[in-house]
Design a protein around this motif. Sequence first.
Motif, PDB file in Angstrom:
ATOM      1  N   LEU A   1      87.907  -6.191  66.287  1.00  0.00           N
ATOM      2  CA  LEU A   1      88.408  -4.872  66.671  1.00  0.00           C
ATOM      3  C   LEU A   1      89.708  -4.538  65.953  1.00  0.00           C
ATOM      4  CD1 LEU A   1      87.671  -4.899  70.510  1.00  0.00           C
ATOM      5  CD2 LEU A   1      86.434  -3.667  68.703  1.00  0.00           C
ATOM      6  N   ARG A   2      90.598  -5.511  65.840  1.00  0.00           N
ATOM      7  CA  ARG A   2      91.858  -5.287  65.106  1.00  0.00           C
ATOM      8  C   ARG A   2      91.586  -4.974  63.646  1.00  0.00           C
ATOM      9  NH1 ARG A   2      96.966  -7.556  66.606  1.00  0.00           N
ATOM     10  NH2 ARG A   2      97.127  -8.217  64.439  1.00  0.00           N
ATOM     11  N   SER A   3      90.627  -5.665  63.044  1.00  0.00           N
ATOM     12  CA  SER A   3      90.294  -5.434  61.641  1.00  0.00           C
ATOM     13  C   SER A   3      89.720  -4.033  61.441  1.00  0.00           C
ATOM     14  CB  SER A   3      89.304  -6.484  61.165  1.00  0.00           C
ATOM     15  OG  SER A   3      88.868  -6.215  59.864  1.00  0.00           O
ATOM     16  N   ARG A   4      88.836  -3.623  62.337  1.00  0.00           N
ATOM     17  CA  ARG A   4      88.258  -2.274  62.225  1.00  0.00           C
ATOM     18  C   ARG A   4      89.315  -1.206  62.418  1.00  0.00           C
ATOM     19  NH1 ARG A   4      82.517  -2.997  65.422  1.00  0.00           N
ATOM     20  NH2 ARG A   4      81.571  -4.337  63.847  1.00  0.00           N
ATOM     21  N   ARG A   5      90.218  -1.415  63.370  1.00  0.00           N
ATOM     22  CA  ARG A   5      91.290  -0.451  63.604  1.00  0.00           C
ATOM     23  C   ARG A   5      92.228  -0.382  62.401  1.00  0.00           C
ATOM     24  NH1 ARG A   5      93.221  -2.085  68.664  1.00  0.00           N
ATOM     25  NH2 ARG A   5      94.533  -3.587  67.592  1.00  0.00           N
ATOM     26  N   ARG A   6      92.523  -1.529  61.806  1.00  0.00           N
ATOM     27  CA  ARG A   6      93.390  -1.580  60.633  1.00  0.00           C
ATOM     28  C   ARG A   6      92.738  -0.891  59.443  1.00  0.00           C
ATOM     29  NH1 ARG A   6      94.338  -6.687  60.838  1.00  0.00           N
ATOM     30  NH2 ARG A   6      92.543  -7.303  59.603  1.00  0.00           N
ATOM     31  N   THR A   7      91.419  -1.135  59.265  1.00  0.00           N
ATOM     32  CA  THR A   7      90.686  -0.514  58.163  1.00  0.00           C
ATOM     33  C   THR A   7      90.619   0.999  58.346  1.00  0.00           C
ATOM     34  OG1 THR A   7      89.362  -2.516  57.912  1.00  0.00           O
ATOM     35  CG2 THR A   7      88.526  -0.529  56.883  1.00  0.00           C
ATOM     36  N   ALA A   8      90.421   1.444  59.585  1.00  0.00           N
ATOM     37  CA  ALA A   8      90.354   2.883  59.844  1.00  0.00           C
ATOM     38  C   ALA A   8      91.698   3.551  59.626  1.00  0.00           C
ATOM     39  CB  ALA A   8      89.863   3.121  61.271  1.00  0.00           C
TER      40      ALA A   8
ATOM     41  N   ALA B   1      86.734 -22.853  76.386  1.00  0.00           N
ATOM     42  CA  ALA B   1      86.881 -22.878  74.931  1.00  0.00           C
ATOM     43  C   ALA B   1      85.906 -21.903  74.266  1.00  0.00           C
ATOM     44  CB  ALA B   1      86.671 -24.292  74.387  1.00  0.00           C
ATOM     45  N   LEU B   2      84.676 -21.874  74.743  1.00  0.00           N
ATOM     46  CA  LEU B   2      83.693 -20.958  74.191  1.00  0.00           C
ATOM     47  C   LEU B   2      84.096 -19.502  74.433  1.00  0.00           C
ATOM     48  CD1 LEU B   2      80.926 -20.729  72.804  1.00  0.00           C
ATOM     49  CD2 LEU B   2      79.902 -20.755  75.075  1.00  0.00           C
ATOM     50  N   ALA B   3      84.588 -19.213  75.629  1.00  0.00           N
ATOM     51  CA  ALA B   3      85.034 -17.850  75.938  1.00  0.00           C
ATOM     52  C   ALA B   3      86.221 -17.447  75.067  1.00  0.00           C
ATOM     53  CB  ALA B   3      85.404 -17.752  77.413  1.00  0.00           C
ATOM     54  N   LEU B   4      87.133 -18.370  74.811  1.00  0.00           N
ATOM     55  CA  LEU B   4      88.275 -18.068  73.954  1.00  0.00           C
ATOM     56  C   LEU B   4      87.847 -17.811  72.508  1.00  0.00           C
ATOM     57  CD1 LEU B   4      90.892 -20.575  75.360  1.00  0.00           C
ATOM     58  CD2 LEU B   4      91.157 -18.087  75.239  1.00  0.00           C
ATOM     59  N   VAL B   5      86.895 -18.573  72.013  1.00  0.00           N
ATOM     60  CA  VAL B   5      86.407 -18.369  70.645  1.00  0.00           C
ATOM     61  C   VAL B   5      85.703 -17.019  70.527  1.00  0.00           C
ATOM     62  CG1 VAL B   5      84.737 -19.187  68.936  1.00  0.00           C
ATOM     63  CG2 VAL B   5      86.281 -20.797  70.024  1.00  0.00           C
ATOM     64  N   ILE B   6      84.838 -16.717  71.480  1.00  0.00           N
ATOM     65  CA  ILE B   6      84.123 -15.434  71.441  1.00  0.00           C
ATOM     66  C   ILE B   6      85.104 -14.283  71.622  1.00  0.00           C
ATOM     67  CG2 ILE B   6      82.447 -13.998  72.672  1.00  0.00           C
ATOM     68  CD1 ILE B   6      80.870 -16.603  73.204  1.00  0.00           C
ATOM     69  N   GLY B   7      86.008 -14.407  72.588  1.00  0.00           N
ATOM     70  CA  GLY B   7      87.006 -13.362  72.813  1.00  0.00           C
ATOM     71  C   GLY B   7      87.924 -13.174  71.615  1.00  0.00           C
TER      72      GLY B   7
ATOM     73  N   GLN C   1      94.831 -12.767  64.827  1.00  0.00           N
ATOM     74  CA  GLN C   1      95.404 -13.603  65.878  1.00  0.00           C
ATOM     75  C   GLN C   1      94.721 -14.968  65.850  1.00  0.00           C
ATOM     76  OE1 GLN C   1      97.920 -12.679  68.042  1.00  0.00           O
ATOM     77  NE2 GLN C   1      98.088 -10.959  66.648  1.00  0.00           N
ATOM     78  N   ALA C   2      95.513 -16.018  65.804  1.00  0.00           N
ATOM     79  CA  ALA C   2      94.960 -17.374  65.744  1.00  0.00           C
ATOM     80  C   ALA C   2      95.093 -18.115  67.067  1.00  0.00           C
ATOM     81  CB  ALA C   2      95.649 -18.169  64.642  1.00  0.00           C
ATOM     82  N   TRP C   3      95.912 -17.600  67.988  1.00  0.00           N
ATOM     83  CA  TRP C   3      96.172 -18.349  69.221  1.00  0.00           C
ATOM     84  C   TRP C   3      94.936 -18.576  70.076  1.00  0.00           C
ATOM     85  CZ3 TRP C   3      95.184 -16.378  73.949  1.00  0.00           C
ATOM     86  CH2 TRP C   3      95.108 -14.985  74.083  1.00  0.00           C
ATOM     87  N   PRO C   4      93.948 -17.659  70.141  1.00  0.00           N
ATOM     88  CA  PRO C   4      92.788 -17.978  70.985  1.00  0.00           C
ATOM     89  C   PRO C   4      92.021 -19.198  70.480  1.00  0.00           C
ATOM     90  CG  PRO C   4      92.797 -15.635  70.451  1.00  0.00           C
ATOM     91  CD  PRO C   4      93.838 -16.290  69.624  1.00  0.00           C
ATOM     92  N   PHE C   5      91.954 -19.353  69.169  1.00  0.00           N
ATOM     93  CA  PHE C   5      91.213 -20.470  68.592  1.00  0.00           C
ATOM     94  C   PHE C   5      91.983 -21.779  68.752  1.00  0.00           C
ATOM     95  CE2 PHE C   5      90.349 -16.545  66.248  1.00  0.00           C
ATOM     96  CZ  PHE C   5      89.037 -16.356  66.653  1.00  0.00           C
ATOM     97  N   THR C   6      93.307 -21.703  68.655  1.00  0.00           N
ATOM     98  CA  THR C   6      94.133 -22.889  68.886  1.00  0.00           C
ATOM     99  C   THR C   6      94.024 -23.340  70.334  1.00  0.00           C
ATOM    100  OG1 THR C   6      95.680 -22.117  67.195  1.00  0.00           O
ATOM    101  CG2 THR C   6      96.477 -23.796  68.715  1.00  0.00           C
ATOM    102  N   LEU C   7      94.092 -22.390  71.251  1.00  0.00           N
ATOM    103  CA  LEU C   7      93.973 -22.713  72.666  1.00  0.00           C
ATOM    104  C   LEU C   7      92.575 -23.244  72.989  1.00  0.00           C
ATOM    105  CD1 LEU C   7      95.578 -22.716  75.286  1.00  0.00           C
ATOM    106  CD2 LEU C   7      94.768 -20.384  75.687  1.00  0.00           C
TER     107      LEU C   7
END
Length: 80
Positions: free
Chosen positions: A70-77, A57-63, A12-18
């Motif tokens: 989490l999505r990557s780990r779920r996808r890998t699993a 902005a910092l909260a969006l980047v961290i979130g 997901q790229a939208w949090p970083f764009t926002l």
Amino acid sequence: MGHATDDDDLPQAWPFTLAGVFLTLGIVWFCLGFAVHDAGKSLWGHYSVWWACVLVALALVIGGGIWNTLRSRRRTAAQH
């Protein structure tokens, strides 16, 4: 991207764009505060709006980083 691709596996790229939008808005407000000050007036919430935009902005980047991890780990699993 191809026509028939599954976008669920993409990060997901939208949090970083926002976050970039909020940071840009904060920088504009910060600079505008000094411009208004040079004109002899005061801008409401000069520093508080700046810090609020930076913190959002910092909260969006961290979130966004946590969400994509989490999505990557779920996808890998799911693949194994």
